[in-house]
Structure formats: structure tokens, C-alpha cells
Motif scaffolding. Structure first.
Motif, PDB file in Angstrom:
ATOM      1  N   LYS A  30       0.840  -1.186   0.000  1.00  0.00           N
ATOM      2  CA  LYS A  30       0.000   0.000   0.000  1.00  0.00           C
ATOM      3  C   LYS A  30       0.880   1.242   0.000  1.00  0.00           C
ATOM      4  O   LYS A  30       1.735   1.401   0.872  1.00  0.00           O
ATOM      5  N   LYS A  31       0.674   2.101  -0.986  1.00  0.00           N
ATOM      6  CA  LYS A  31       1.520   3.290  -1.114  1.00  0.00           C
ATOM      7  C   LYS A  31       1.393   4.204   0.101  1.00  0.00           C
ATOM      8  O   LYS A  31       2.364   4.827   0.519  1.00  0.00           O
ATOM      9  N   ARG A  32       0.188   4.253   0.674  1.00  0.00           N
ATOM     10  CA  ARG A  32      -0.016   5.093   1.861  1.00  0.00           C
ATOM     11  C   ARG A  32       0.829   4.601   3.032  1.00  0.00           C
ATOM     12  O   ARG A  32       1.391   5.390   3.805  1.00  0.00           O
ATOM     13  N   LYS A  33       0.941   3.272   3.148  1.00  0.00           N
ATOM     14  CA  LYS A  33       1.741   2.677   4.223  1.00  0.00           C
ATOM     15  C   LYS A  33       3.231   2.866   3.971  1.00  0.00           C
ATOM     16  O   LYS A  33       4.014   3.097   4.900  1.00  0.00           O
ATOM     17  N   LEU A  34       3.634   2.789   2.703  1.00  0.00           N
ATOM     18  CA  LEU A  34       5.044   2.960   2.357  1.00  0.00           C
ATOM     19  C   LEU A  34       5.544   4.360   2.684  1.00  0.00           C
ATOM     20  O   LEU A  34       6.705   4.543   3.052  1.00  0.00           O
ATOM     21  N   ARG A  35       4.665   5.332   2.535  1.00  0.00           N
ATOM     22  CA  ARG A  35       5.070   6.715   2.806  1.00  0.00           C
ATOM     23  C   ARG A  35       5.396   6.934   4.275  1.00  0.00           C
ATOM     24  O   ARG A  35       6.155   7.862   4.611  1.00  0.00           O
ATOM     25  N   ARG A  36       4.826   6.105   5.148  1.00  0.00           N
ATOM     26  CA  ARG A  36       5.082   6.252   6.591  1.00  0.00           C
ATOM     27  C   ARG A  36       6.370   5.559   7.018  1.00  0.00           C
ATOM     28  O   ARG A  36       6.830   5.749   8.142  1.00  0.00           O
ATOM     29  N   ILE A  37       6.938   4.725   6.132  1.00  0.00           N
ATOM     30  CA  ILE A  37       8.177   4.011   6.434  1.00  0.00           C
ATOM     31  C   ILE A  37       9.342   4.799   5.852  1.00  0.00           C
ATOM     32  O   ILE A  37       9.302   5.193   4.684  1.00  0.00           O
ATOM     33  N   PRO A  38      10.401   5.048   6.631  1.00  0.00           N
ATOM     34  CA  PRO A  38      11.557   5.782   6.089  1.00  0.00           C
ATOM     35  C   PRO A  38      12.138   5.083   4.855  1.00  0.00           C
ATOM     36  O   PRO A  38      12.466   3.896   4.892  1.00  0.00           O
ATOM     37  N   ASN A  39      12.222   5.812   3.768  1.00  0.00           N
ATOM     38  CA  ASN A  39      12.734   5.296   2.475  1.00  0.00           C
ATOM     39  C   ASN A  39      11.903   4.123   1.947  1.00  0.00           C
ATOM     40  O   ASN A  39      12.409   3.308   1.153  1.00  0.00           O
ATOM     41  N   GLY A  40      10.656   4.026   2.353  1.00  0.00           N
ATOM     42  CA  GLY A  40       9.811   2.891   1.968  1.00  0.00           C
ATOM     43  C   GLY A  40       9.599   2.787   0.471  1.00  0.00           C
ATOM     44  O   GLY A  40       9.845   1.736  -0.130  1.00  0.00           O
ATOM     45  N   GLU A  41       9.147   3.860  -0.144  1.00  0.00           N
ATOM     46  CA  GLU A  41       8.879   3.848  -1.586  1.00  0.00           C
ATOM     47  C   GLU A  41      10.161   3.654  -2.393  1.00  0.00           C
ATOM     48  O   GLU A  41      10.180   2.904  -3.382  1.00  0.00           O
TER      49      GLU A  41
END
Length: 262
Positions: free
Chosen positions: A98-109
Motif C-alpha cells: 500500500k503506497k499510503r503505508k510505504l510513505r510512513r516508512i523511512p525510504n519505503g517507496e
């Protein structure tokens, strides 16, 4: 006064007659435990073998040409589910991000994009293969379709009595790990996060190196394998990273982590 009393009595008599007429048409209510009644108007007993149970039908969920299956696991980045290719009937695994979840993880995307780019160019029996990438912009989801693996070394270790494999089994897995790492290093790629949780197994026992989210592709004109950032699991990192060195040998990081894994 006498007239009022006679009117009141007449009214009550008329009301009683009306009520008696209405009630006379009704039959008495019967219950299951009435022993005197043979016919029950409202209830009847049903044996358990006469009851038909119908399970709720599951709807077939399709993502492109793939049929979604059961949940295999869940991590910080998203869920992993089983999947079936409707054209080839091959089992696959899909990592749902989920892109929304990735944005909350440092360097996720960035990590996900890096992993996709690396897997597209890597082809080796001991490195997990990327089959397809699907995106749903409406739901803000990304689907990474990967080779299907039946389990991981971490789960297998936890299920063993002494939390370790027999020597012959550990030797076989370690040789496959070294083969996979040799291939990655020949392509100028440092994994940086070798550990049992990132080593998967196929049905025939082939080991697959997975999760290249924090991997680094060295510049093809670089003089050596020097790296400057370490993002792997602390328990598997070498002393130079633990001591906060600004730069370190990338290939040696993978070799150290492999030794700790063994």
C-alpha cells in the motif's frame, strides 16, 4: 342519576358482547410441551439430520490474470498472499504494498522501487525471481508477483527442537546461499540484509535470496565495493557498522551476515 347508571351498565354489557364475539372465533394457542394436544399449529420438531447447512460461497478475486489465494505472511511493508496464474496454472506469491503505508516508512517507496529494478535484471536459481508488477492507482496498491516458495529458513528453525539444522542440511543451504551471493556480487550488488528471515525455500528445497529492499547496486566504474549506508538487521551486521564507521566493504558485510546466519 338513575338514567346515567343504566346507560353505563348498558355500555358495559355491549362491550362484553363484542369482546366475546371476537374471542369466540380464535382457537387456543398450543405449545411444544402441551401433552394433551396432538396437532401443533405454530411449531414442529425438526431432527438435526433434516437440517441442511450451506457454507458461504467465496467470491473469486482476480488481479489481472491472477487468482488471489490465502495469506502466506505479513511484514512491515505489506501482506504476502498465494496466487494462481489463470493462464499457466502456476502458483505464485504476491507482495501487496500500500503506497499510503510505504510513505510512513523511512525510504519505503525508494526501497520498493530499488528492489523492483534489481529483480528485473537478476536471473539466478538462488535469487527470488520477479514475475510481474501490477499497479492499482485507484486503490493506491502495488502487486509484486514473485516465484512461489513454501516457507523460509526462519520459520523452519523455530520449528526445530534445538533451533538449528543438522550439519548436512545446514551445509546444503549454506552452499546455495554462497552461490546466490557470488552471483549478486558479480553483478555489483550488495544485499546488506542477509538473515534466515530473508532466505526462502521452494518445494524442491532450492534456497532463494529475497527482500532486496535495502540492497545497493555499486557503480560499474567504482574502484572497489565501498558502501556508506547500512540498513540491515543489527544482529547480523559486522562490527564496522555497529561501531558507526562512515564507510565499509559491502561484500564483506554480506559474508559476515552469512556467517552469523550459519
Amino acid at each position: 342519576m338513575d338514567k346515567e347508571m343504566t346507560l353505563d351498565e348498558d355500555f358495559r354489557l355491549d362491550e362484553e358482547e363484542i369482546n366475546s364475539d371476537n374471542v369466540s372465533d380464535l382457537e387456543p394457542v398450543t405449545w411444544l410441551n402441551d401433552e394433551d394436544t396432538e396437532v401443533n399449529m405454530f411449531f414442529h420438531r425438526v431432527d438435526s439430520n433434516q437440517i441442511i447447512y450451506q457454507t458461504k460461497k467465496k467470491k473469486c478475486k482476480m488481479i489481472g490474470k491472477y487468482v488471489m489465494g490465502d495469506l502466506l505472511g505479513e511484514g512491515s511493508y505489506g501482506k504476502v498472499k498465494e496466487m494462481l496464474d489463470s493462464e499457466t496454472l502456476c502458483r505464485r506469491a504476491v507482495k501487496i504494498l500500500k503506497k499510503r503505508k510505504l510513505r510512513r516508512i523511512p525510504n519505503g517507496e525508494q526501497n520498493v522501487q530499488r528492489e523492483i529494478q534489481l529483480l528485473k535484471i537478476l536471473k539466478h536459481k538462488n535469487v527470488i525471481g520477479l514475475v510481474d508488477v501490477l499497479c492499482n492507482e485507484e486503490k493506491q496498491k502495488m502487486y509484486m508477483v514473485l516465484e512461489y516458495c513454501v516457507g523460509g529458513l526462519q520459520d523452519m528453525l523455530e520449528s526445530t527442537p534445538k533451533k538449528k539444522f543438522p550439519l548436512w542440511q545446514a551445509h546444503g543451504y549454506f552452499c546455495q546461499l554462497v552461490d546466490g551471493l557470488e552471483y549478486l556480487h558479480s553483478k555489483g550488488i550488495v544485499h546488506k540484509d542477509i538473515k534466515p528471515g530473508n532466505l526462502l525455500l521452494t518445494l524442491d528445497g532450492t534456497l532463494k535470496i529475497s527482500d532486496l529492499g535495502v540492497a545497493e547496486a555499486l557503480d560499474m566504474f567504482a574502484e572497489d565495493d565501498t558502501c556508506y549506508t547500512g540498513q540491515g538487521s543489527p544482529a547480523f551486521q559486522p562490527p564496522e557498522i555497529a561501531n558507526g564507521h562512515e564507510k565499509f566493504s559491502g561484500f564483506k558485510v554480506d559474508i559476515w551476515s552469512s556467517g552469523v546466519t550459519l
